[in-house]
Write an enzyme that holds these catalytic residues in place. Structure first.
Site, PDB file in Angstrom:
ATOM      1  N   LYS A 203      51.057  -2.362  -0.834  1.00  0.00           N
ATOM      2  CA  LYS A 203      50.928  -3.407   0.195  1.00  0.00           C
ATOM      3  C   LYS A 203      50.245  -2.831   1.434  1.00  0.00           C
ATOM      4  CE  LYS A 203      53.736  -4.811   3.508  1.00  0.00           C
ATOM      5  NZ  LYS A 203      52.781  -5.084   4.597  1.00  0.00           N
ATOM      6  N   GLY A 255      54.981   4.675   7.952  1.00  0.00           N
ATOM      7  CA  GLY A 255      55.125   3.672   9.012  1.00  0.00           C
ATOM      8  C   GLY A 255      56.104   4.144  10.057  1.00  0.00           C
ATOM      9  N   SER A 256      56.758   3.189  10.697  1.00  0.00           N
ATOM     10  CA  SER A 256      57.640   3.535  11.812  1.00  0.00           C
ATOM     11  C   SER A 256      58.974   4.108  11.324  1.00  0.00           C
ATOM     12  CB  SER A 256      57.903   2.292  12.653  1.00  0.00           C
ATOM     13  OG  SER A 256      58.577   1.339  11.873  1.00  0.00           O
ATOM     14  N   THR A 257      59.589   4.897  12.180  1.00  0.00           N
ATOM     15  CA  THR A 257      60.889   5.482  11.842  1.00  0.00           C
ATOM     16  C   THR A 257      61.933   4.381  11.648  1.00  0.00           C
ATOM     17  OG1 THR A 257      60.339   7.545  12.931  1.00  0.00           O
ATOM     18  CG2 THR A 257      62.684   7.066  12.680  1.00  0.00           C
ATOM     19  N   GLY A 260      61.470   2.983   8.278  1.00  0.00           N
ATOM     20  CA  GLY A 260      61.843   4.052   7.350  1.00  0.00           C
ATOM     21  C   GLY A 260      63.354   4.095   7.141  1.00  0.00           C
ATOM     22  N   GLU A 277      56.958   8.901   5.392  1.00  0.00           N
ATOM     23  CA  GLU A 277      56.164   9.609   6.409  1.00  0.00           C
ATOM     24  C   GLU A 277      56.215   8.726   7.649  1.00  0.00           C
ATOM     25  OE1 GLU A 277      53.575  10.403   8.868  1.00  0.00           O
ATOM     26  OE2 GLU A 277      51.973  10.012   7.418  1.00  0.00           O
ATOM     27  N   CYS A 311      50.015   9.249  13.804  1.00  0.00           N
ATOM     28  CA  CYS A 311      51.418   9.662  13.891  1.00  0.00           C
ATOM     29  C   CYS A 311      51.534  11.147  14.262  1.00  0.00           C
ATOM     30  CB  CYS A 311      52.176   9.335  12.620  1.00  0.00           C
ATOM     31  SG  CYS A 311      51.235   9.723  11.158  1.00  0.00           S
ATOM     32  N   GLU A 408      57.691   7.837  20.794  1.00  0.00           N
ATOM     33  CA  GLU A 408      56.307   7.687  20.328  1.00  0.00           C
ATOM     34  C   GLU A 408      55.650   6.495  21.028  1.00  0.00           C
ATOM     35  OE1 GLU A 408      55.876   6.647  16.157  1.00  0.00           O
ATOM     36  OE2 GLU A 408      54.270   8.110  15.982  1.00  0.00           O
TER      37      GLU A 408
HETATM   38  P1  ADP Z   1      54.070   0.062  12.774  1.00  0.00           P
HETATM   39  O1  ADP Z   1      55.056   0.027  13.872  1.00  0.00           O
HETATM   40  O2  ADP Z   1      53.241   1.280  12.728  1.00  0.00           O
HETATM   41  O3  ADP Z   1      53.337  -1.216  12.539  1.00  0.00           O
HETATM   42  P2  ADP Z   1      55.832  -0.555  10.634  1.00  0.00           P
HETATM   43  O4  ADP Z   1      56.829   0.406  10.125  1.00  0.00           O
HETATM   44  O5  ADP Z   1      56.304  -1.777  11.328  1.00  0.00           O
HETATM   45  O6  ADP Z   1      54.879   0.338  11.493  1.00  0.00           O
HETATM   46  O7  ADP Z   1      54.842  -1.021   9.491  1.00  0.00           O
HETATM   47  C1  ADP Z   1      54.376  -0.176   8.462  1.00  0.00           C
HETATM   48  C2  ADP Z   1      54.330  -0.943   7.172  1.00  0.00           C
HETATM   49  O8  ADP Z   1      55.658  -1.313   6.818  1.00  0.00           O
HETATM   50  C3  ADP Z   1      53.537  -2.243   7.246  1.00  0.00           C
HETATM   51  O9  ADP Z   1      52.832  -2.406   6.028  1.00  0.00           O
HETATM   52  C4  ADP Z   1      54.623  -3.290   7.386  1.00  0.00           C
HETATM   53  O10 ADP Z   1      54.234  -4.564   6.911  1.00  0.00           O
HETATM   54  C5  ADP Z   1      55.727  -2.711   6.531  1.00  0.00           C
HETATM   55  N1  ADP Z   1      57.073  -3.184   6.835  1.00  0.00           N
HETATM   56  C6  ADP Z   1      57.556  -3.700   7.998  1.00  0.00           C
HETATM   57  N2  ADP Z   1      58.873  -4.000   7.887  1.00  0.00           N
HETATM   58  C7  ADP Z   1      59.238  -3.670   6.619  1.00  0.00           C
HETATM   59  C8  ADP Z   1      60.475  -3.709   5.879  1.00  0.00           C
HETATM   60  N3  ADP Z   1      61.593  -4.156   6.417  1.00  0.00           N
HETATM   61  N4  ADP Z   1      60.467  -3.254   4.605  1.00  0.00           N
HETATM   62  C9  ADP Z   1      59.350  -2.762   4.035  1.00  0.00           C
HETATM   63  N5  ADP Z   1      58.169  -2.703   4.676  1.00  0.00           N
HETATM   64  C10 ADP Z   1      58.096  -3.145   5.947  1.00  0.00           C
END
Ligand code: ADP
Length: 499
Positions: A203, A255-257, A260, A277, A311, A408
């Site tokens: 995705k 993506g974000s912590t 994660g 990561e 990151c 961050e």
């Molecule tokens: P950023 O703050 O860098 O946008 P996110 O962690 O929000 O980072 O997003 C990174 C990825 O994780 C994106 O593809 C986003 O659509 C997806 N994402 C956001 N929320 C969820 C979730 N609850 N479960 C799985 N994937 C998610």
């Protein structure tokens, strides 16, 4: 290019630098005509473009002018299920049975096609994400191709990577990527997964789907067996549907912590393997014996190019007290000369911030920094009227406990702190919830080894910054996640090793 009027300086601790407008480069824009973007994209499932069962689409815009580029499908739980079924079927029917050297041929073919379409991919990356064309052309796209080449090479050599073990694929991998390196992250995830015999549902991030969809077109043209790679679009809910799907064997997330942590909780107690990561707050350390001009340029490269949307960006700078004045003066001069503007222009250093919400986050931290008592310097460069923009900014007088030194920001914003001794700076650098990357600038090899041994960061650069190679593992400590991507280590998360 239209320019906004400079706003009056309100806070006494904000100092605007003076922009030298006496000369500038002529515009050197890359041509949009070398890229084809369709008005609408469906989901790439089972080797075909399928309409979403959700019947929903959402727009993806150019953050440099807020114009709509295209619309992409929003996959719901039923769409995710369809993609996972296609991936499972492809895994059982042909991918896991195919001799590894045959699998490798497909991956090599994808690598070559990414190279052939490099210019188009770079333009689309810049249009959709806002990063300067120089970055997407010289870094993102070639490094993405290199990842496919590198892992294609491993496909039929796993017995050498793991001697006396039988390496077996896991099955179906669910992969979720962020918006800062859309094509490169897709390559990081897909290349090791399919080279080791797994199939994939990937995705994209909601704001930057287009290059991964172009990659889907390449994969289609490369005749990869249907279902081996499925590329879908959607936001957090689509990601959650992947994470929670019972027939997925492995989750790879960047993506974000915060997200994660949600993912880790969701897969706890299941059979799913996970790699995460996550965020970072890299310490970049300049010692008094460092080559100062190179170090200053390394700091600029580490936080400002790419809008700080990295990151592993060197967002915390520690300078030894004896050279602090000199370094800060040079940094102020240098940020004043950075070119902010049209991301398609080949001279641009800092492009557009990826989205309005990310710009708001950065602006929130600029306010927090000033409230915390730090002194803020920003370039006086003009900004385009439309789109999302942030001037390169630095904070001095920052305390270790300040939020701008701990959290961050993910923008072109540098927090500068000082230190006196090695022990002090190691303690300060390690005093962070994150541990993704770091940098050390010194002319003493022994100091480099001392620092790298004692610092808790997954990647430590010495006298350089933000250098990547497919053969080097990348990943973090602490809240920066776990598992490694890249190199021989990057094969492991997609394999189970048997005696
Ligand atoms: P950023 O703050 O860098 O946008 P996110 O962690 O929000 O980072 O997003 C990174 C990825 O994780 C994106 O593809 C986003 O659509 C997806 N994402 C956001 N929320 C969820 C979730 N609850 N479960 C799985 N994937 C998610």
């Amino acid at each position: 290019m239209p320019v906004t009027k400079k706003k009056p300086v309100k806070k006494s601790n904000t100092i605007k630098l003076k922009f030298d407008t006496s000369w500038s480069y002529d515009p050197a824009p890359e041509s949009k005509s070398a890229a084809t973007i369709k008005p609408q994209y469906d989901l790439f499932i089972n080797g075909e473009w399928q309409k979403p069962l959700s019947n929903k689409y959402f727009a993806t815009i150019n953050p440099a002018n807020e114009e709509k580029l295209s619309e992409v499908a929003e996959a719901n739980t039923a769409d995710v299920d369809k993609a996972v079924k296609a991936a499972r079927n492809a895994y059982e029917k042909y991918w896991k049975k195919m001799p590894a050297r045959e699998r490798a041929k497909y991956v090599f073919r994808i690598a070559r096609m990414v190279q052939e379409k490099a210019r188009e991919l770079a333009i689309i990356e810049t249009l959709d994400g806002g990063k300067p064309i120089r970055e997407s052309r010289d870094f993102d796209v070639p490094t993405a191709a290199n990842h496919f080449f590198y892992y294609a090479g491993w496909a039929d050599k796993l017995e050498y990577a793991f001697p006396n073990r039988k390496a077996e694929a896991l099955g179906v991998a669910g992969q979720i990527i962020p918006w800062n390196f859309p094509l490169l992250m897709a390559a990081w995830k897909i290349a090791p997964a399919i080279s080791t015999g797994n199939t994939v549902v990937l995705k994209t991030a909601e704001t930057t789907p287009l290059t991964a969809l172009k990659l889907a077109e390449i994969i289609e043209e490369a005749d990869l067996p249907p279902g081996v790679v499925n590329i879908i679009t959607g936001a957090g809910e689509t990601g959650a549907a992947i994470v929670n799907h019972p027939d997925i064997n492995k989750i790879a997330f960047t993506g974000s912590t915060d997200v994660g942590k949600i993912i880790q909780r969701a897969v706890a107690g299941t059979h799913k393997k996970v790699t995460l990561e996550l965020g970072g707050k890299a310490a970049n350390i300049i010692f008094e014996d460092a080559p100062i001009d190179q170090a200053v340029e390394g700091v600029i490269n580490g936080i400002y190019f790419n809008q700080g949307h990295v990151c592993c960006a060197g967002s915390r700078l520690y300078v030894q007290e004896s050279v602090a004045k000199q370094v800060i003066r040079k940094l102020k001069d240098r940020i004043e000369s950075l070119i902010v503007g049209d991301p398609l222009d080949k001279n641009t250093d800092i492009g557009a911030i990826n989205s309005r919400s990310q710009l708001e986050t950065i602006q929130k931290y600029l306010k927090i920094g000033k409230q915390e008592g730090a002194e803020m310097y920003e370039s006086s460069c003009p900004l385009p009227k439309k789109g999302f923009w942030c001037r390169p900014t630095l904070f001095t007088n920052v305390a270790q406990s300040n939020r701008i030194a701990q959290e961050e920001i993910f923008g072109p914003v540098l927090s500068i702190l000082t230190f006196r001794t090695d022990d002090e700076v190691i303690e300060k650098a390690n005093n962070s919830p994150y541990g993704l990357s770091a940098g050390v600038w010194t002319d003493k090899g022994s100091k480099i080894f001392n620092m790298t041994r004692r610092m808790r960061a997954g990647v430590i650069w010495a006298n350089t910054f933000n250098k990547f190679d497919p053969s080097s593992p990348f990943g973090g400590y602490k809240e920066s996640g776990f598992g490694r991507e890249g190199g021989l280590h990057g094969l492991l998360p997609y394999l189970s090793l048997k005696v």
